[in-house]
Scaffold this motif. Sequence first.
Motif, PDB file in Angstrom:
ATOM      1  N   THR A 216      13.871   1.762  22.548  1.00 49.14           N
ATOM      2  CA  THR A 216      13.945   2.354  21.360  1.00 49.14           C
ATOM      3  C   THR A 216      13.866   3.835  21.139  1.00 49.14           C
ATOM      4  O   THR A 216      12.949   4.197  21.823  1.00 49.14           O
TER       5      THR A 216
ATOM      6  N   ARG B 116      12.596   7.031  19.453  1.00 49.22           N
ATOM      7  CA  ARG B 116      11.764   7.351  18.483  1.00 49.22           C
ATOM      8  C   ARG B 116      11.589   8.895  18.392  1.00 49.22           C
ATOM      9  O   ARG B 116      11.537   9.640  19.482  1.00 49.22           O
ATOM     10  N   ASN B 117      11.808   9.295  17.306  1.00 50.77           N
ATOM     11  CA  ASN B 117      11.859  10.881  16.944  1.00 50.77           C
ATOM     12  C   ASN B 117      10.466  11.246  16.658  1.00 50.77           C
ATOM     13  O   ASN B 117       9.750  10.728  15.698  1.00 50.77           O
ATOM     14  N   LYS B 118      10.033  12.405  17.317  1.00 50.39           N
ATOM     15  CA  LYS B 118       8.851  12.911  16.720  1.00 50.39           C
ATOM     16  C   LYS B 118       8.806  13.756  15.672  1.00 50.39           C
ATOM     17  O   LYS B 118       9.884  14.991  15.657  1.00 50.39           O
TER      18      LYS B 118
ATOM     19  N   GLU C 276      -0.112   6.982  17.412  1.00 50.77           N
ATOM     20  CA  GLU C 276       0.584   5.721  17.653  1.00 50.77           C
ATOM     21  C   GLU C 276      -0.277   4.842  18.035  1.00 50.77           C
ATOM     22  O   GLU C 276      -0.158   3.340  17.483  1.00 50.77           O
TER      23      GLU C 276
ATOM     24  N   TYR D 165       5.574   9.654  14.633  1.00 51.47           N
ATOM     25  CA  TYR D 165       7.106   8.964  15.028  1.00 51.47           C
ATOM     26  C   TYR D 165       7.850   8.123  14.215  1.00 51.47           C
ATOM     27  O   TYR D 165       7.025   7.509  13.473  1.00 51.47           O
TER      28      TYR D 165
ATOM     29  N   ASP E  80      11.681   5.737  13.865  1.00 51.41           N
ATOM     30  CA  ASP E  80      12.527   5.095  14.558  1.00 51.41           C
ATOM     31  C   ASP E  80      13.706   5.507  14.123  1.00 51.41           C
ATOM     32  O   ASP E  80      14.031   5.764  13.238  1.00 51.41           O
TER      33      ASP E  80
END
Length: 107
Positions: A43, A45-47, A69, A105, A107
């Motif tokens: 997946t 995931r963008n920080k 997280e 984070y 999605d």
Amino acid sequence: MNRKAVKKYFASNLFRFSAVIVLVALVVIFAVFKAGSVKGETTVRNKCFKSIEIEEGDSLWSIAYEYSENKDDASICKYILELKKMNGLNSDTIHTGNYLVVSYYVD
């Protein structure tokens, strides 16, 4: 059975046998790729970063627990170190009304 009938029989069965082999091969290839894609699926995931205002009763620990997280102690401690580094903090002391940059984070 004459020679012509024998050739026709084998040719007809060879076509069926080849069709079955191709079909089985396609099913196996599809199954392998499908299993590989599920197993290796990741997946993205963008920080992200945002600024939050420190409220009465907040601590680096409570903020880290909210935005980290993972909620285990080691992850919280690591996130606190990240918070301190991002915000140029030399101690764990924070003050109500000040702002902190936090990461999270999505999605």
